[in-house]
Design an enzyme around this catalytic site. Structure first.
Site, PDB file in Angstrom:
ATOM      1  N   ARG A 112       0.851  -1.189   0.000  1.00 53.76           N
ATOM      2  CA  ARG A 112       0.000   0.000   0.000  1.00 53.76           C
ATOM      3  C   ARG A 112       0.881   1.231   0.000  1.00 53.76           C
ATOM      4  O   ARG A 112       1.814   1.339   0.790  1.00 53.76           O
ATOM      5  CB  ARG A 112      -0.926   0.056   1.215  1.00 53.76           C
ATOM      6  CG  ARG A 112      -1.885   1.259   1.137  1.00 53.76           C
ATOM      7  CD  ARG A 112      -2.700   1.434   2.390  1.00 53.76           C
ATOM      8  NE  ARG A 112      -1.886   1.684   3.562  1.00 53.76           N
ATOM      9  CZ  ARG A 112      -1.293   2.839   3.863  1.00 53.76           C
ATOM     10  NH1 ARG A 112      -1.393   3.873   3.043  1.00 53.76           N
ATOM     11  NH2 ARG A 112      -0.590   2.967   4.963  1.00 53.76           N
ATOM     12  N   VAL A 113       0.590   2.135  -0.920  1.00 52.06           N
ATOM     13  CA  VAL A 113       1.200   3.463  -0.914  1.00 52.06           C
ATOM     14  C   VAL A 113       0.064   4.465  -0.817  1.00 52.06           C
ATOM     15  O   VAL A 113      -1.055   4.195  -1.251  1.00 52.06           O
ATOM     16  CB  VAL A 113       2.076   3.729  -2.165  1.00 52.06           C
ATOM     17  CG1 VAL A 113       3.333   2.884  -2.134  1.00 52.06           C
ATOM     18  CG2 VAL A 113       1.309   3.495  -3.447  1.00 52.06           C
ATOM     19  N   SER A 114       0.352   5.621  -0.219  1.00 49.59           N
ATOM     20  CA  SER A 114      -0.705   6.598   0.050  1.00 49.59           C
ATOM     21  C   SER A 114      -1.153   7.384  -1.170  1.00 49.59           C
ATOM     22  O   SER A 114      -2.283   7.845  -1.229  1.00 49.59           O
ATOM     23  CB  SER A 114      -0.249   7.568   1.139  1.00 49.59           C
ATOM     24  OG  SER A 114      -0.008   6.856   2.330  1.00 49.59           O
ATOM     25  N   THR A 115      -0.268   7.546  -2.128  1.00 46.52           N
ATOM     26  CA  THR A 115      -0.633   8.324  -3.317  1.00 46.52           C
ATOM     27  C   THR A 115      -0.188   7.591  -4.573  1.00 46.52           C
ATOM     28  O   THR A 115       0.673   6.709  -4.527  1.00 46.52           O
ATOM     29  CB  THR A 115       0.028   9.720  -3.318  1.00 46.52           C
ATOM     30  OG1 THR A 115       1.440   9.555  -3.420  1.00 46.52           O
ATOM     31  CG2 THR A 115      -0.316  10.497  -2.065  1.00 46.52           C
ATOM     32  N   GLN A 156       3.655   7.839  -5.284  1.00 40.79           N
ATOM     33  CA  GLN A 156       4.660   7.137  -4.498  1.00 40.79           C
ATOM     34  C   GLN A 156       5.126   5.875  -5.214  1.00 40.79           C
ATOM     35  O   GLN A 156       4.356   5.197  -5.886  1.00 40.79           O
ATOM     36  CB  GLN A 156       4.123   6.772  -3.116  1.00 40.79           C
ATOM     37  CG  GLN A 156       4.050   7.962  -2.188  1.00 40.79           C
ATOM     38  CD  GLN A 156       3.584   7.555  -0.801  1.00 40.79           C
ATOM     39  OE1 GLN A 156       2.674   6.756  -0.653  1.00 40.79           O
ATOM     40  NE2 GLN A 156       4.224   8.124   0.204  1.00 40.79           N
TER      41      GLN A 156
END
Length: 190
Positions: free
Chosen positions: A8-11, A14
């Site tokens: 999982r990356v926030s944006t 990323q």
């Protein structure tokens, strides 16, 4: 016994390479990913990963915070895996629930969340007891009081439409049907 990875990356901007390389090195058979904030509950990649996990499988993340932001959510998620006979492994945090030490760490981590749940229940029960002692009952307040119920009943019997009464009394039509089912209303003939 498959090893399932979750990234999982926030944006969208990323880079996921660091996580993907770590999960590939951990011999993950399949890797799912989300490009969304950890605060967002609806994560399609995580849902797919959890659907894919079977008994004996291990869900692997690069770091614990990739799975979720709150201890409460992490505990719930890892508990769900445990109930299904699956394991959890966080590579950088050295948590592996397939080992005795990993399970111990998980239980230590989950203790504050369990305590919080129990305190909420205690406070709720104490509040309800105090309200009962003062003559109040718990639960939602009634949408309409007895006086309004009597007025509405008379108006319905006289043939006034429910939609109009709902507007006048500031309630939903479904509330009127709940309090006054159509089968119980006898219209008066004038």
């Amino acid at each position: 016994m498959a090893t399932i990875g979750y990234i999982r990356v926030s944006t969208i901007d990323q880079n996921i390479d660091l996580q993907r390389n770590a999960l590939t090195s951990a011999n993950c058979d399949r890797i799912f990913e989300d490009r969304i904030s950890g605060k967002i509950a609806n994560r399609p990649g995580l849902k797919r990963a959890l659907k894919y996990v079977n008994k004996g499988d291990t869900l692997v993340v690069w770091k614990l915070d990739r799975l979720g932001r709150s201890v409460k959510n992490l505990v719930a998620l890892i508990s769900e895996l445990h109930e299904r006979g699956a394991h959890f492994h966080s590579l950088t945090d050295s948590i592996d629930t397939s080992s005795a030490m990993g399970r111990f760490f998980f239980h230590v981590m989950s203790a504050p969340a369990e305590m919080e749940r129990e305190l909420i229940v205690e406070r709720t029960l104490a509040g309800l007891a105090a309200a009962r002692a003062q003559g109040r009952l718990g639960g939602h307040p009634r949408a309409i009081n007895r006086h309004e119920q009597e007025q509405i009943s008379r108006l319905l019997e006289k043939g006034h439409p429910r939609q109009q009464l709902a507007i006048i009394f500031g309630i939903g039509v479904s509330t009127l049907y709940r309090y006054f089912p159509a089968s119980r209303i006898k219209k008066r003939m004038n």
